[in-house]
Design a protein around this motif. Structure first.
Motif, PDB file in Angstrom:
ATOM      1  N   VAL A 101      78.664  31.285   0.015  1.00  0.00           N
ATOM      2  CA  VAL A 101      77.657  31.310  -1.032  1.00  0.00           C
ATOM      3  C   VAL A 101      77.753  32.650  -1.740  1.00  0.00           C
ATOM      4  CG1 VAL A 101      76.116  29.737   0.190  1.00  0.00           C
ATOM      5  CG2 VAL A 101      75.837  32.211   0.477  1.00  0.00           C
ATOM      6  N   PHE A 102      77.132  32.722  -2.900  1.00  0.00           N
ATOM      7  CA  PHE A 102      77.095  33.950  -3.685  1.00  0.00           C
ATOM      8  C   PHE A 102      75.639  34.372  -3.806  1.00  0.00           C
ATOM      9  CE2 PHE A 102      81.006  31.878  -4.561  1.00  0.00           C
ATOM     10  CZ  PHE A 102      81.927  32.888  -4.776  1.00  0.00           C
ATOM     11  N   ILE A 103      75.384  35.658  -3.627  1.00  0.00           N
ATOM     12  CA  ILE A 103      74.021  36.163  -3.646  1.00  0.00           C
ATOM     13  C   ILE A 103      73.915  37.341  -4.609  1.00  0.00           C
ATOM     14  CG2 ILE A 103      73.346  35.372  -1.350  1.00  0.00           C
ATOM     15  CD1 ILE A 103      74.044  38.150  -0.284  1.00  0.00           C
ATOM     16  N   ILE A 122      81.238  41.610  -5.078  1.00  0.00           N
ATOM     17  CA  ILE A 122      82.260  41.340  -6.095  1.00  0.00           C
ATOM     18  C   ILE A 122      81.901  41.997  -7.429  1.00  0.00           C
ATOM     19  CG2 ILE A 122      83.043  39.195  -5.010  1.00  0.00           C
ATOM     20  CD1 ILE A 122      81.426  37.669  -7.161  1.00  0.00           C
ATOM     21  N   VAL A 123      80.614  42.301  -7.649  1.00  0.00           N
ATOM     22  CA  VAL A 123      80.179  43.043  -8.838  1.00  0.00           C
ATOM     23  C   VAL A 123      79.106  44.030  -8.380  1.00  0.00           C
ATOM     24  CG1 VAL A 123      79.105  42.965 -11.120  1.00  0.00           C
ATOM     25  CG2 VAL A 123      80.621  41.118 -10.408  1.00  0.00           C
ATOM     26  N   THR A 124      79.299  45.294  -8.683  1.00  0.00           N
ATOM     27  CA  THR A 124      78.309  46.320  -8.364  1.00  0.00           C
ATOM     28  C   THR A 124      77.930  47.066  -9.641  1.00  0.00           C
ATOM     29  OG1 THR A 124      80.034  47.948  -7.865  1.00  0.00           O
ATOM     30  CG2 THR A 124      79.225  46.599  -6.023  1.00  0.00           C
ATOM     31  N   GLY A 125      76.937  47.934  -9.539  1.00  0.00           N
ATOM     32  CA  GLY A 125      76.560  48.760 -10.680  1.00  0.00           C
ATOM     33  C   GLY A 125      75.693  48.078 -11.705  1.00  0.00           C
ATOM     34  N   ILE A 126      75.130  46.901 -11.389  1.00  0.00           N
ATOM     35  CA  ILE A 126      74.168  46.284 -12.301  1.00  0.00           C
ATOM     36  C   ILE A 126      72.882  47.108 -12.237  1.00  0.00           C
ATOM     37  CG2 ILE A 126      72.840  44.200 -12.809  1.00  0.00           C
ATOM     38  CD1 ILE A 126      75.061  42.624 -11.340  1.00  0.00           C
ATOM     39  N   MET A 143      81.870  35.028 -14.688  1.00  0.00           N
ATOM     40  CA  MET A 143      82.911  35.636 -13.862  1.00  0.00           C
ATOM     41  C   MET A 143      83.606  34.582 -12.996  1.00  0.00           C
ATOM     42  SD  MET A 143      80.266  37.408 -11.187  1.00  0.00           S
ATOM     43  CE  MET A 143      79.114  37.611 -12.547  1.00  0.00           C
ATOM     44  N   THR A 144      84.776  34.973 -12.477  1.00  0.00           N
ATOM     45  CA  THR A 144      85.456  34.171 -11.474  1.00  0.00           C
ATOM     46  C   THR A 144      84.775  34.396 -10.123  1.00  0.00           C
ATOM     47  OG1 THR A 144      87.001  35.898 -10.784  1.00  0.00           O
ATOM     48  CG2 THR A 144      87.615  34.577 -12.724  1.00  0.00           C
ATOM     49  N   PRO A 145      85.095  33.603  -9.103  1.00  0.00           N
ATOM     50  CA  PRO A 145      84.519  33.836  -7.775  1.00  0.00           C
ATOM     51  C   PRO A 145      84.907  35.180  -7.171  1.00  0.00           C
ATOM     52  CG  PRO A 145      85.292  31.574  -7.943  1.00  0.00           C
ATOM     53  CD  PRO A 145      85.789  32.289  -9.163  1.00  0.00           C
ATOM     54  N   ASP A 146      85.873  35.865  -7.768  1.00  0.00           N
ATOM     55  CA  ASP A 146      86.235  37.209  -7.328  1.00  0.00           C
ATOM     56  C   ASP A 146      85.556  38.297  -8.155  1.00  0.00           C
ATOM     57  OD1 ASP A 146      87.971  36.318  -5.289  1.00  0.00           O
ATOM     58  OD2 ASP A 146      89.540  35.946  -6.785  1.00  0.00           O
ATOM     59  N   GLY A 147      84.689  37.902  -9.084  1.00  0.00           N
ATOM     60  CA  GLY A 147      83.969  38.881  -9.882  1.00  0.00           C
ATOM     61  C   GLY A 147      84.757  39.424 -11.048  1.00  0.00           C
ATOM     62  N   ASP A 154      71.603  49.978  -6.851  1.00  0.00           N
ATOM     63  CA  ASP A 154      71.971  49.052  -7.920  1.00  0.00           C
ATOM     64  C   ASP A 154      71.545  47.643  -7.555  1.00  0.00           C
ATOM     65  OD1 ASP A 154      73.756  48.263  -5.939  1.00  0.00           O
ATOM     66  OD2 ASP A 154      75.580  48.664  -7.101  1.00  0.00           O
ATOM     67  N   ASN A 155      71.763  46.719  -8.502  1.00  0.00           N
ATOM     68  CA  ASN A 155      71.803  45.294  -8.212  1.00  0.00           C
ATOM     69  C   ASN A 155      73.270  44.909  -8.116  1.00  0.00           C
ATOM     70  OD1 ASN A 155      69.008  44.208  -8.221  1.00  0.00           O
ATOM     71  ND2 ASN A 155      68.978  45.046 -10.299  1.00  0.00           N
ATOM     72  N   ARG A 156      73.553  43.935  -7.252  1.00  0.00           N
ATOM     73  CA  ARG A 156      74.949  43.551  -7.077  1.00  0.00           C
ATOM     74  C   ARG A 156      75.070  42.079  -6.721  1.00  0.00           C
ATOM     75  NH1 ARG A 156      77.071  47.480  -2.483  1.00  0.00           N
ATOM     76  NH2 ARG A 156      76.554  48.895  -4.200  1.00  0.00           N
ATOM     77  N   ILE A 157      76.272  41.575  -6.922  1.00  0.00           N
ATOM     78  CA  ILE A 157      76.599  40.186  -6.597  1.00  0.00           C
ATOM     79  C   ILE A 157      77.642  40.216  -5.500  1.00  0.00           C
ATOM     80  CG2 ILE A 157      77.493  38.003  -7.500  1.00  0.00           C
ATOM     81  CD1 ILE A 157      76.592  39.049 -10.315  1.00  0.00           C
ATOM     82  N   ALA A 158      77.466  39.363  -4.488  1.00  0.00           N
ATOM     83  CA  ALA A 158      78.379  39.381  -3.352  1.00  0.00           C
ATOM     84  C   ALA A 158      78.673  37.972  -2.879  1.00  0.00           C
ATOM     85  CB  ALA A 158      77.791  40.204  -2.209  1.00  0.00           C
ATOM     86  N   ARG A 159      79.816  37.840  -2.219  1.00  0.00           N
ATOM     87  CA  ARG A 159      80.165  36.626  -1.492  1.00  0.00           C
ATOM     88  C   ARG A 159      79.631  36.760  -0.073  1.00  0.00           C
ATOM     89  NH1 ARG A 159      85.138  34.112  -3.600  1.00  0.00           N
ATOM     90  NH2 ARG A 159      85.472  33.337  -1.499  1.00  0.00           N
TER      91      ARG A 159
END
Length: 389
Positions: free
Chosen positions: A124-126, A150-154, A199-203, A133-138
């Motif tokens: 899942v992606f969270i 997979i994405v940081t620095g939001i 984004m792709t699943p890899d961010g 920061d806010n971030r997106i992760a697998r």
């Protein structure tokens, strides 16, 4: 689904046809710290079109919701960092805890999306808030794995963190981000704040993104939280405004949605206007789900839902606006008529809305977040199941 009933209501309730002030900021401002909602519109109730049952009880600020291939749902709790599994019969069981998330007013463990390949990758992606920061992760759901960002620095703040995640019909992951109380970030293509990302699943930026080597899909947002698509692939986003207008937008790649230069339907060159706008006392529109040709928009402060009849979206042209005292809408731009309210005050603050595999819509309440002036009831927070009769 009584779509004909909704259409009839919109005709009967159309009211005045003259638009409200084009410059939303010129209207009298409301106190953004007053969380009391307005009373129901006696002419606008559509409770008879909606059936509601309670799926789950006793959750703690449920925020993200996504369905697994087996029809069960995963739900995040913003403050606790828990991910729980909720079955259609109401069984709630813990699945994981994201200890890296930090609950900071509106931040914490927010959005969740299930991998399209979940049957094989159990991923899942969270979207969550950290100290920085806010971030997106697998996250691999084996009960032990830790998130892999997979994405940081939001940008993060105590407010306006965005946070919705969803896979679109194109198979790519979309995320909403808030401007984190830095209004200038929404207009800057160098910032991930105040945007919708793709984004792709890899961010990574996928083919077709409007700005080279960038995750940005659209910009000029204040605090978008809802994401949904209709059967034709049209993308909708519900957005929380400041103290004048909250919005339902149709999202186009590369478009500028105006914040902070304009709020609501401003008719200003270079900015895309929302298709519907609500005053905060009846709105604070947080979630959107599409079922058939109806968008269900949830409201926090307004403690209600709106049924928005959707029509064909023509080429972008100036469309006439219609208005009541608290709602504006643009017929001919993707909305077929007046939005009608339902469930006003019955379940408190309503946040997330997601269409279930069976065509119903699951909605979460947000009554334990400290902003319901009447406080939570013992059953809160809940997951509700809505169907249009």
């Amino acid at each position: 689904m009584r779509l004909a009933g909704i259409a009839l209501l919109t005709v009967l309730l159309a009211g005045c046809s003259s638009p409200a002030s084009a410059a939303g900021r010129s209207l009298p401002r409301t106190d953004p710290t007053d969380f009391h909602h307005a009373s129901a519109d006696p002419a606008g109730g559509a409770d008879g079109l909606v059936s509601v049952s309670t799926i789950a009880r006793h959750l703690d600020v449920p925020w993200g919701l996504a369905f697994l291939p087996d029809g069960n749902a995963l739900v995040t709790e913003r403050r606790t960092g828990r991910i729980v599994r909720v079955t259609p019969t109401g069984t709630v069981s813990p699945v994981a805890r994201v200890r890296e998330s930090t609950s900071d007013n509106e931040g914490g463990l927010l959005g969740l999306a299930v991998s399209p390949a979940y049957r094989t990758d159990k991923t899942v992606f969270i979207y969550y808030t950290t100290a920085n920061d806010n971030r997106i992760a697998r996250l691999y759901l084996d009960g032990h794995a830790r998130p892999r960002p997979i994405v940081t620095g939001i940008p993060k703040s105590g407010i306006h963190d965005g946070g919705r995640l969803a896979f679109g019909p194109d198979g790519y992951l979309y995320a909403t981000t808030g401007e984190a109380s830095h209004t200038e970030a929404a207009q800057s293509l160098a910032s991930l704040g105040g945007k919708i990302l793709r984004m792709t699943p890899d961010g990574k930026p996928p083919p077709g993104n409007p700005f080279p080597h960038s995750l940005i899909w659209s910009y000029g947002h204040r605090n978008p939280e809802g994401l949904a698509w209709d059967a034709a692939g049209t993308m909708y986003s519900a957005e929380i405004g400041e103290a004048v207008w909250d919005e339902l937008n149709i999202i186009s790649p590369g478009a500028d949605y105006g914040w902070p230069a304009v709020e609501g339907i401003g008719n200003k060159h270079g900015f895309v206007d929302p298709v519907v706008a609500w005053h905060p006392e009846v709105g604070v529109s947080a979630g959107v789900a599409v079922t058939g040709t109806t968008a269900i928009v949830t409201c926090l402060r307004g403690q209600r839902i709106y049924l928005v009849p959707l029509g064909k979206t023509p080429a972008p042209v100036a469309a006439p606006s219609s208005a009541t005292a608290s709602v504006q809408w643009r017929t001919g731009s993707g909305v077929a008529g007046k939005p009608v309210e339902a469930l006003t005050g019955r379940y408190g603050r309503l946040r997330t809305a997601v269409t279930a595999p069976d065509g119903s819509v699951w909605v979460t309440t947000s009554n334990r977040d400290g902003r319901n002036p009447d406080g939570p009831i013992p059953d809160d927070d809940r997951v509700l199941r809505l169907t249009l009769d």
